[in-house]
Each structure stands twice: as C-alpha cells, then as structure tokens.
Design an enzyme around this catalytic site. Structure first.
Site, PDB file in Angstrom:
ATOM      1  N   THR A   1       0.844  -1.146  -0.066  1.00 38.43           N
ATOM      2  CA  THR A   1      -0.141  -0.044  -0.033  1.00 38.43           C
ATOM      3  C   THR A   1       0.922   1.158   0.060  1.00 38.43           C
ATOM      4  OG1 THR A   1      -0.450  -0.207   2.468  1.00 38.43           O
ATOM      5  CG2 THR A   1      -1.879  -0.815   0.974  1.00 38.43           C
ATOM      6  N   THR A   2       1.112   1.743   1.401  1.00 37.31           N
ATOM      7  CA  THR A   2       2.236   2.909   1.107  1.00 37.31           C
ATOM      8  C   THR A   2       3.395   2.756   1.124  1.00 37.31           C
ATOM      9  OG1 THR A   2       1.993   2.887   3.759  1.00 37.31           O
ATOM     10  CG2 THR A   2       0.740   4.420   2.330  1.00 37.31           C
TER      11      THR A   2
ATOM     12  N   LYS B   1       4.570  -6.696   3.797  1.00 41.25           N
ATOM     13  CA  LYS B   1       4.219  -5.315   3.342  1.00 41.25           C
ATOM     14  C   LYS B   1       3.919  -4.635   4.589  1.00 41.25           C
ATOM     15  CE  LYS B   1       0.833  -3.289   2.898  1.00 41.25           C
ATOM     16  NZ  LYS B   1      -0.039  -2.780   3.767  1.00 41.25           N
ATOM     17  N   GLY B   2       4.053  -3.356   4.519  1.00 44.29           N
ATOM     18  CA  GLY B   2       3.613  -2.406   5.734  1.00 44.29           C
ATOM     19  C   GLY B   2       4.560  -2.361   6.463  1.00 44.29           C
ATOM     20  N   VAL B   3       4.142  -1.877   7.887  1.00 46.81           N
ATOM     21  CA  VAL B   3       5.190  -1.502   8.942  1.00 46.81           C
ATOM     22  C   VAL B   3       4.808  -1.319  10.457  1.00 46.81           C
ATOM     23  CG1 VAL B   3       6.580   0.207   7.626  1.00 46.81           C
ATOM     24  CG2 VAL B   3       4.156   0.801   8.112  1.00 46.81           C
ATOM     25  N   GLY B   4       5.240  -2.677  10.814  1.00 46.56           N
ATOM     26  CA  GLY B   4       4.754  -3.099  12.159  1.00 46.56           C
ATOM     27  C   GLY B   4       4.205  -4.381  12.403  1.00 46.56           C
TER      28      GLY B   4
ATOM     29  N   THR C   1      -0.933  -1.630   7.888  1.00 42.67           N
ATOM     30  CA  THR C   1      -1.181  -2.986   8.254  1.00 42.67           C
ATOM     31  C   THR C   1      -0.111  -3.719   7.813  1.00 42.67           C
ATOM     32  OG1 THR C   1      -3.463  -2.738   7.942  1.00 42.67           O
ATOM     33  CG2 THR C   1      -2.380  -5.022   7.758  1.00 42.67           C
TER      34      THR C   1
ATOM     35  N   GLU D   1       6.951   4.791   7.207  1.00 41.63           N
ATOM     36  CA  GLU D   1       6.565   6.092   6.306  1.00 41.63           C
ATOM     37  C   GLU D   1       7.265   7.352   6.612  1.00 41.63           C
ATOM     38  OE1 GLU D   1       1.744   4.850   5.627  1.00 41.63           O
ATOM     39  OE2 GLU D   1       2.287   6.104   7.340  1.00 41.63           O
TER      40      GLU D   1
ATOM     41  N   THR E   1      -9.308  10.244   3.362  1.00 41.27           N
ATOM     42  CA  THR E   1     -10.306   8.615   3.663  1.00 41.27           C
ATOM     43  C   THR E   1     -11.186   8.759   2.258  1.00 41.27           C
ATOM     44  OG1 THR E   1     -11.826  10.385   4.471  1.00 41.27           O
ATOM     45  CG2 THR E   1     -10.316   9.292   5.989  1.00 41.27           C
TER      46      THR E   1
END
EC number: 2.3.1.35
Lengths: 384, 384
Positions: free
Chosen positions: B144-145, B166-169, B177, B256, B384
């Site tokens: 995603t980001t 994917k994602g961060v965390g 996510t 990010e 959003t």
C-alpha cells in the site's frame, strides 16, 4: 488593567545568560508561611531539583519557588546536586527562610552542569526585598520552547488563585518539561489542599499529552498562604480546576509545532479509568494527530486507536460511536455529506472528538494537539 | 538469477482497480496440504479477514492465502463479512479446496465496502491453473504505502523458506497494516512449526515499531507443505529468524517517511521482558526519533525515555550506560569529541543505540525508524 494577584506573594525575574539573554531566573516567595502540595514526574531518571523537592514537600509547607530555565540539571551527578543545594541555600538565606522551605525547579538541556560562575554572579546581584508578585513576568522567565507565556488569576470569594505554567504535558510531557506553580491567599488546611490539588491535577495536567514523552523534571505545586482568610472548599476546587484547565488548554494549543488543540471526550465507559485509557490512546496516536492536522475526517484511525486498548475486552465495535464535533461518522454511514461536515469541524483550531463506548457511565476528557512538520523541525534541529 | 522458491507453491496477481491500476489482488496456493501457523493483531476493532483467519487456523492447516490491497474491509458490518466469505468461497471453489483452508487478508482504507462489481469480475476472469509462485510479484501486489517490495527466500538444507511482507509493524504497526506470509517446502510437525514460528515472530515482527499505532488487520502466517522432506528443526528456526529479520529491517527502513533504521539493543536487564519494554519505550519516543533524524547525539532524550519505565524500580541511573554505535555518551562525560563521534554514527542510515541497564543478563533488540517531515506529509494528506 492587570489581573488580580494573590496577597502576600513577591517575585523577581532576572537574565543570567544561562543560554541566551532572555530572563532565565525566577523566584516567587510568600511573605508568610504557606501550606503546600506538589506532584512530581514519575520518571526513573530524575535530577536534583525533583529529588530535593520531594524531600522538602514532606512537611506540607513551603515559602516559595526558584526556577532556572534553559538547563535541566539532570544526569549531572554529585556536582549537580551540590549546585542545586547551593542555589537553594543562597536564595533561602537572603530570604531569611530555611532552605527546605524553597522548591527548586529546572528545565532545559539534560546532562550539562549549571554555568556556576554566571549563577553565582546572578545570585550575588539579586536585589532584596522582592517587589509584589508579577505573574506575567514570572511566566515568561520560566519558558523554554513555549511560544506564549501562560499565567492565570481567578477570584475565589475574597481570595485569588494565581498560577504560572510552562512546557507541554504532565504524565506525558515534552522534554521541554511541565512546570506549573499555583499561588493563592486562600486559607485551607494542608490535607484538604492536598486532596483538592491532586484531584484537580488528575483531571487537568494528567489529562494532557503532547507527545507521550515524560520529562525528568515535571513539577506542579500549590502554595496557599491564607492571607485572604477561609474560602468555601467546593468553590475553591471549582476555581482551581478552571484555572488549571485554562493553562492545560493553552499548553496543548502551544504544543511544539501544534496548530490545533485536540480534546477527546470519552463517555459510556466501564469506569473513568477506562475512559482515560481510551482517551489517551486516541490523543496520542500519531495517525489521529496527523489526520487532525490535515483536517482529514479519517474516523477509521480513531477506530484503530480505540482498538489498541486490547485488554479492554468489553469494548465492542458494535456499541461504539465516533463523532467529530457534533458530526457522527460511525456507526452512521460516513456519506460524502457527513464527511464534509466533519471536515468543516476539523478545519477549526479546537477539535473535539467524542467517543461513546456504550458500556456504562465512566467518562474522562483528555487534551492534546496535532502533529505537524513544525514538531519535526523543532526537535530534529534542537541541538544538545 | 532469481532466488530459489519453495517447491509446490503457485501464485497469481491481478489488477482489479480497487483504488488505482496497480496490482491489488494476490493468491498463493500450495499444491498439496500444508501445516500452518498464524498470529493476528490484538486490536479490539478487527474486520472479517482477521475473524475468518482466526477461525480457520484452529485446524493448524492451510492451503493458501488471498490478499486484497487498498481496502481493509474493517468496520464494514455484516455486508463486509458476507463479501469476505464470498471472495474466499469463490477462490476456494476454483482451487478445489475447502474455504476454511484459505486465509484472507485485506489492507487499506477502513470503513468502506469492497467494490464488489470489480471484485466479482476479477474473480470471474482469474485464470486457472496458477503458474509457479512468484514471490516478487506477490510482494509487489500486496503493497500500500510501501515504497519497495519486500520478499526473501533462504535455503534450509534441501528446503527453502520464502516470504512476502508489506507494511510497517506488528504489535505497533502503521495503519498500512503488516501482512507477512512465509511459504516453505520444509516438512515439520504442526506443533513444532507453531512453536518455532511464535518464538521467531516475538523476536522479529513483535520487536518492530514504526509509530506505535496498531493496525486492525495485522496478519503473519506460515505454510509448510513438506515437499522438501524433513529439516533440522534448530537450523530451520535460525533460517526462519534470519528471513524474518531481513524483512523486519527492510520494513523499518521503509517506514512511512523514514530515512534511517533505528536498532535499540538493551542488555543487562532484569529479564528479556524488561529489556523489551525499555527498548520499545526508547524506539517509540518521538523525541528520540526526531533526534536521530537530525543526527543530534541528544543522549539526554534516551535517558528521558528510559526514565519513562516508571514501574521498573530497579533501573538506577547510576548503573545505566548509553551508546550511539560504539560511542558511549553516558556516564562517560559527553565531551565535544565524544559528541562529534556520536554524530558521525548518527549520520549513517542504520543507527544502533545500546542501553546497558546493569541489573542482570536480560536482553532484547527492537527495530524502528526516525520521525520525519515525510511521515507528517504522508499521513496528514492521506485522504479517507
């Protein structure tokens, strides 16, 4: 013109050149003995100011406070303790009071000794007696990264509650450190003052979070010298709460880099403690804070933040409601119209997010601010 | 040229136009039954993907995963659950497996229904049978980001451990996510696989924090189809740990807006849990993160962050040491020379902060990233 001041308090500020040429020294004294209460940071890494303050508050009395700004005097070892005791003893001697009756507070960079040559000349040049208390000047002299001075004075019957504050936060303040001192001429028994003060701090300064970081030096204290005679205790608590809330809102609005005050009202919780936990989780979420900064009605991030309270098994998404201002965005379907109305609220400077948990009657309101480029710039460029 | 792939896995990605024209659908299947283990977000606000995943993992087996990107399918009510079940059932039917054998994961905006017209056409157009697994394409389709696709494949004896992420965390991930799926042809008993997987996740994905926010949809899973035969269990755990750690470091570096990976090594703690608590507190401190961003050797902020562990009464500043890279800044006096050496380390892209607590032998290492203007821009402007 000027706001009223509590009777029997005197103050002086001075520029000692601790870091720059702004005022960096403040002393406020009561002419007569005063009962007192104080709360300090919970940090495991405190400096001599907090250590000495805790010791001296055991008596429940205090005659005044001295504050040195631009240097925290934390992680400075035995030399730092000796320096703090020297400052306190020198001022106390000139004022003719025992050193233990003087609270000392420091705020600024960690790990550097006071420049004692400048401190000693400053102390030697301090003029006595002190003039009548000047809350505005004192509030200005204790600032570090604050952009506006924060002081307040409210009447309470025949008495006045005055206060000065600086920094941003209490349980979770910025390293700029929260310092807040209340001075009143109301007459109260110390145990009553202590109970009222702790209840008020819990609903105000302990409900404030700028960036989740807890300072090593936070101090909140109140001195009541009784010169205005007895006051109604319930009225006093209301006035003290109002004074504290005014300061909290100004501190949140002035959070480093902040452009908006965020107020998160949690209602319908199992108890007030749960409401506070949920409120803090939401107001501290960097994704909620950046959404508010961008005036983005991203209620999904509020839902996410509520969801982080993973041990609160009675929180059920089916019973939760989320509002921005008066606009419900969940569970009401967030249509384009609803989102536009929420965006309009988010473009203001004081944002209210209400969370209904639908469990019981617990409630708590917390205060914070948005997260902006300004915060990054201030804190990435701040030099040790 | 290409890295090895675990035997017996097949995959396909597709662009369904969920939000833009990038690939947003991924399916990975094992040709034969596989034992499996999975862990999910602890959020109280989960969606159908996590609810269905938890149910289906009760069996300890799985045949594959489907992922829809750009829509989290969270806070979407009964309609969202029906949509998730329809996607899962349609793919499972085409693959000839029970729906419960298919994990479904979603990531993206909260509170919107899947665009079911596009989802249904996408499902109808999906070509069977699937080609051999393409980890790079799958890693890209679940982004995603993220700015880079994250996949890894490492040999373990005759077997291979492949993964996409994917994602961060994980415990504290970004709303982007965390999704991570491991695919291996190693042969392991399910209880053994489950124990190894949980231990590895605890030391890797659970040691990662980008911004303290916990997604509603985090999912980490492993499928082992056994086609390469038995492996040495200890060796498998080491290889799995290495693969997971590679992904964790890439995720932290790609946080990010991040410009630097931060690794906080806590040693000398009472136990590993205390070391983890202190490490998380430091790596999550916005003041530490901004100091690292500004290459400012502000060790006082690290001391402050350690001090936030207020219930750890055995942490004594007198026993603590703080290092940036190999440079000790506390209690060694932080002279100009020392600070210059620390600054040099902080100007790199991988920052190591070591904290010695001087209590016992507990240790834990956590991973995070700096906090930058880029984070603010990404998250204040995200619509959003």
């Amino acid at each position: 013109m000027s706001s009223p001041s509590p009777r029997g308090f005197r103050s002086r500020t001075a520029a000692w050149g601790i870091k720059d040429d702004a005022d960096d020294f403040t002393v406020v004294l009561s002419e007569v003995p005063a009962v007192a209460s104080a709360v300090f940071t919970q940090s495991r890494f405190v400096g001599p100011s907090v250590t000495l303050g805790r010791e001296s508050m055991a008596t429940g009395t205090a005659r005044g406070v001295v504050v040195i700004a631009r240097n925290a005097n934390v992680a400075t070892g035995a030399e730092g303790m000796a320096n703090a005791m020297e400052v306190r003893a020198t001022v106390a001697k000139a004022a003719g009071i025992p050193p233990e009756e003087l609270l000392i507070a420091s705020t600024g960079v960690i790990g550097r000794q006071y420049p004692m040559d400048r401190v000693r000349s400053g102390l030697a040049e301090l003029k006595w007696p002190l003039p009548a208390v000047d809350l505005a000047a004192a509030a200005k002299a204790i600032m570090t990264t604050d952009t506006v001075a924060k002081h307040v004075a409210l009447p309470c019957g025949a008495a006045t509650v005055g206060a000065i504050a600086k920094g941003v936060g209490m349980i979770e303040p910025n390293m700029a450190t929260l310092l807040v001192f209340f001075f009143t001429d109301a007459q109260l028994d110390q145990p009553v003052l202590d109970q009222i003060f702790r209840r008020v701090v819990d609903r105000t300064f302990n409900a404030l979070s700028i960036d989740t970081d807890t300072s090593t030096s936070d101090t909140a204290a109140i001195l009541a010298n009784g010169l205005a005679g007895p006051v109604d205790e319930a009225e006093f608590e209301v006035v003290l709460y109002q004074a504290a809330l005014q300061l909290v809102r100004r501190i949140a609005s002035d959070g480093e880099g902040a452009s908006k005050l965020i107020e998160v009202r949690v209602v319908g919780a199992r108890d007030d403690a749960q409401a506070k936990r949920v409120g803090k989780t939401v107001v501290n979420s960097p994704l909620v804070k950046t959404a508010v900064h961008g005036a983005d009605p991203n209620w999904g991030r509020v839902a996410m933040a509520i969801g982080k309270c993973e041990d609160d098994l009675d929180i059920d998404p089916a019973n939760v409601a989320i509002r921005f201002g008066d606009v419900e965005t969940y569970p009401t379907p967030a249509t384009d119209e609803v989102l536009a109305a929420a965006t309009a609220h988010l473009k203001g400077s004081e944002i209210v997010i209400t969370i209904e948990l639908g469990i019981a009657a617990g409630e708590f309101t917390v205060y914070g601010c948005d997260l902006t480029d300004g915060y990054i710039r201030i804190n990435a460029d701040y030099t040790t």
